[in-house]
Every structure is written in C-alpha cells, then in structure tokens.
Design a protein around this motif. Structure first.
Motif, mmCIF file in Angstrom:
data_model
loop_
_atom_site.group_PDB
_atom_site.id
_atom_site.type_symbol
_atom_site.label_atom_id
_atom_site.label_comp_id
_atom_site.label_asym_id
_atom_site.label_seq_id
_atom_site.Cartn_x
_atom_site.Cartn_y
_atom_site.Cartn_z
ATOM 1 N N UNK A 340 0.875 -1.243 0.181
ATOM 2 C CA UNK A 340 -0.026 -0.136 0.075
ATOM 3 C C UNK A 340 0.929 1.274 0.078
ATOM 4 N N UNK A 341 0.467 2.257 -0.665
ATOM 5 C CA UNK A 341 1.238 3.603 -0.792
ATOM 6 C C UNK A 341 0.205 4.664 -1.136
ATOM 7 N N UNK A 342 -0.423 4.880 -0.041
ATOM 8 C CA UNK A 342 -1.329 6.095 -0.016
ATOM 9 C C UNK A 342 -0.583 7.627 -0.254
ATOM 10 N N UNK A 343 -1.228 8.524 -0.984
ATOM 11 C CA UNK A 343 -0.597 9.754 -1.348
ATOM 12 C C UNK A 343 -1.494 10.891 -0.953
ATOM 13 N N UNK A 344 -0.641 12.104 -0.965
ATOM 14 C CA UNK A 344 -1.373 13.483 -1.154
ATOM 15 C C UNK A 344 -0.837 14.107 -2.183
ATOM 16 N N UNK A 345 -1.400 15.038 -2.745
ATOM 17 C CA UNK A 345 -1.231 15.659 -4.077
ATOM 18 C C UNK A 345 -1.293 17.109 -3.713
#
Length: 467
Positions: A340-345
């Motif tokens: 898993x690799x959640x992100x914010x942009x």
C-alpha cells in the motif's frame, strides 16, 4: 494470485454493495473528543482506534473476505513494535475464483539486498533522507525528490492500512479478475473513488502532518501551495509485471514549468515497511519535464540501472516527496501480500489558480472533503485545504466502472479488437495520451495503419486494416 480450488457457486451472485461503511465505532470522530488532539498536530488520535476490536469483514455478492482458517475470529492486532505476533492473513475470494490476500503481516520482515542481487535497488535511498526544513535546499540537486523519516505515526499508519484493506475489498467485489486500473493487480485508489479522491476518508487527513507541511514550506514558502488530491496506489501480491515509466503531469503552462517550484508535488507514504522485493516504485531522478519533453522509453529499452532504481527500503512512517513530472513506474511485487502506498497531491498556488480557471481540472477541480473532516484538521492544515470543502454531499464508495486495464491485459484486449477487424474496417480508441500512444505503437507492430487524432483537449487513436 492462485485459483480457488473450490469452484464458485453456480447461482448468480446478488448485487454487490460498494463503499459500505465499517461499524460506527471504527471512525475516529468518536475518539476525537476523548483525545482532544486535532489531526495535523504532532500527535494524532489513531492509537485508540487501532485497539478497537475490528468486526470480521464479510463481503456481499461476488466476493467475501475471510480469515485463513474458517471459523477463526479476526485477530486483534496492535501497532506496538514489541508485540508483532503473526496473524492469519485476510483473504478475499472473488467471483472468478481468485484468492487474494489483502493485509500486510504484522511480522513481515526484510533486509537490504546486497549490491549484486538482481532485485537490489540502485538508488542511494539513505542519502535522499533529509530533515523536513532542509528539503528545499537539496530538492533540485536530488533530481526532484526527497524522503522524510517519521512523517506519520505508527498509529496513523495502522489506521490507514485498515482503510486500504477495506477499499481493496470493495474493489475486488467489482474487479473479479484483478485487471486493475493501473495494470494487472495494480490500483489507483483516488482514480477509483466515486468522488475522484479519498479525501472524504479521515485516514487521509491523518497524513497532513507538520513534517510534511514543513518540507513543502521549504520549497514553496508558507502559503505558496494547496492540497488538491489524495489517493495512492495498491499493488497486490504476486504481480510480476512492471508498469511503464510515466509522469503524473505532462501539460502545464510555461510559467508553472519550473524545476525549483514544481506545479504538482506528490507525497507517497510508507504505511508499512517497503522492501526491494515488495513492489516499490522505481524513479529516474532528474528525468522528466522541464528537462525532457519527449515520452519516456519503453520498458524493454530501459537501462537495467533504471529498472532497479527503486525507492526501497522505506521504513514505516516515512514518505517520499517528489515532483509529479519526474519519470517513475511500478515494479513487480514478489511477496504474497499487497503493498500500500497512499498519497497526497499538492499544487503550487499559481498552478492551482490555472486549473481552477480552466474547465479541464476534472477530479482536481471539485470539493471532495467533507466539512466534518475539515473541522478535525489543525488550523495549519486547514489553511491548505479550505478550498476543498464540499458544499454538498460527497459521493462515497467506488465508481462502478473504475476498472481500466493497462499493461499486458490492455495490450491483449486491444490486439484482440484489431485482429477482429474486417478488411477496410477501422477501430477507434478514446483515452488519455499515454493509452492512445500505446494503441498507436501496438497497431503498427501488428501491421495495421494507425494515427492519433486530437479534438480540443481530447485524443483518440484510429486504426484500420488495409488488407
């Protein structure tokens, strides 16, 4: 991914419910008052939440989530590093008979691979870790990226892992063959969401921490950027396919196309340890706009050191902050469980203004954060998210048609369409520029005529058989 030895039932499955909510006790707004710690502060309220007993997840319709031993209760896991006992994996069985583990074992371990190993990373990851306030000093010389240690707490990481498991369970109810929307067994959680983002989920708010904001302040200055997206990637266990090199942003006005002030910055979070054989992202520092305006090379033409230029090992709680224009891509996950690799942009203030003034902002140009989530943010985090607050309801769950094959499955489907063409017949494919160019290359390899046509901001590939 292994076929289920037990054949699926012959009766047609009931209609799956997508985006079902977990028990009310799972949500941290029930804990906020007790902890009195707003999200975005140095501490957060994820720890008590993880200690709550999680109800056994039972799917509906064409998939179900189960413990590995029928009848065993769902194990209660804790984030304590001193108590990492193994637990039976949580497995989703799809309607097509695939059994897919969806959780990362608490006792998963790894080690830095020796330089001679064919899967060892060629990227000097340790040298890319910096203090948040110093990222702006080394960002350009690092090739457009930097890594932070301890960007989020262990409690927040564990809470996010639970949310990712729930999202993947919903995905597999619809994507019964694991075709994904970023390649086989590979998913973008943001692009799959009904709202186009996951920012209505409280777990994504837990990622807006002071270290992350300090690092972005060092590049843009305080107030020089805004949050515009939140999603991230999932790659299932056993996926053996590379994802082609690509950039997350290819078109921007010249005034925003600057190395020292990227128009879009992506922050990817390691919510568990990520090792070199666990599907890490590969990245080619310093390559992409504004330095390189051409398309990245095909995977078969990549240099070996680029294929192995992976951001690993990354310890749980760390994050990578990268220029969205830098070329990167997914790698095989040689472990049996997902990564898993959640992100914010984040957008620079000037690029956010450009997108807001255009009609092509898509999922980045609409309110996707609920007022309830916004109210739980720290005042500092609210400063960068206030334009995201929805004025009405925010769609929940997944898009019904989120599955969008890429990679090997995509090429097989396009080849089948082309080979079925009658003489002098044509085939049209509408998609983004990356996909249209894939169709163009594949059609020409198979001996078909093909061209790309543009209509305004939209593209399509038109192929035909001359014989």
């Amino acid at each position: 991914l292994q076929p289920d030895p037990v054949p699926p039932p012959k009766a047609p499955p009931a209609q799956a419910k997508v985006g079902t909510r977990a028990p009310a006790s799972y949500y941290p707004e029930r804990l906020a008052a007790a902890t009195r710690l707003p999200i975005g502060s140095a501490k957060d309220f994820g720890s008590r939440r993880w200690g709550l007993k999680r109800a056994r997840v039972t799917g509906e319709g064409d998939a179900k989530a189960e413990a590995s031993q029928p009848g065993d209760p769902m194990p209660v896991r804790t984030p304590s590093s001193s108590s990492r006992a193994s637990a039976p994996p949580i497995v989703v069985t799809t309607a097509s008979g695939l059994r897919v583990p969806i959780d990362v074992p608490n006792d998963a371990v790894g080690r830095k691979l020796p330089a001679g190993d064919p899967h060892a990373s060629t990227l000097p990851v340790d040298r890319l870790f910096v203090e948040p306030s110093r990222l702006g000093e080394v960002f350009v010389s690092n090739g457009g990226l930097g890594l932070l240690r301890n960007a989020v707490s262990a409690e927040s990481c564990n809470a996010m892992r639970l949310r990712c498991e729930a999202i993947v369970t919903d995905m597999l109810r619809l994507d019964v063959k694991c075709h994904g929307n970023r390649g086989f067994g590979r998913y973008s959680m943001g692009a799959a969401a009904a709202s186009g983002q996951q920012l209505n989920q409280l777990e994504w708010a837990l990622l807006l921490t002071d270290p992350v904001l300090d690092a972005l302040d060092s590049i843009y200055g305080s107030g020089g950027y805004v949050l515009r997206g939140g999603g991230g990637e999932v790659v299932l266990g056993g996926v053996d396919e590379y994802q082609d090199l690509h950039a997350d942003l290819n078109r921007q006005p010249p005034a925003c196309d600057r190395r020292e002030r990227p128009p879009v910055m992506v922050v990817n979070f390691a919510v568990h340890d990520i090792w070199e054989d666990h599907g890490p992202t590969r990245i080619w520092p310093g390559h992409g706009r504004p330095m390189n305006t051409e398309r990245p090379m095909k995977q078969e033409k990549e240099l070996p050191e680029v294929l192995r230029s992976t951001m690993a090992p990354m310890p749980m709680g760390s994050c990578v902050i990268r220029d969205a224009r830098i070329w990167h891509g997914g790698t095989p996950n040689r472990r049996s469980y997902p990564r898993y690799l959640p992100n914010l942009e984040f957008f620079s203030r000037e690029y956010a203004d450009f997108v807001a003034a255009s009609s092509s902002g898509g999922r980045f140009n609409c309110g996707s954060m609920t007022p309830e989530v916004f109210a739980l943010l720290s005042p500092r985090a609210q400063r960068y998210t206030k334009d995201l607050v929805a004025r009405g309801s925010v769609p929940v769950g997944l898009k019904a048609n989120f599955v969008r094959p890429q990679g090997r499955v995509f090429k097989e489907q396009i080849a089948a369409q082309l080979n079925a063409l009658a003489p002098n017949a044509s085939y049209e494919f509408k998609g983004n520029g990356f996909e249209c160019n894939l169709v163009l290359d594949l059609a020409r390899e198979l001996g078909f005529g093909c061209e790309i046509q543009r209509q305004g901001g939209k593209m399509k590939a038109v192929a035909w058989r001359d014989y």
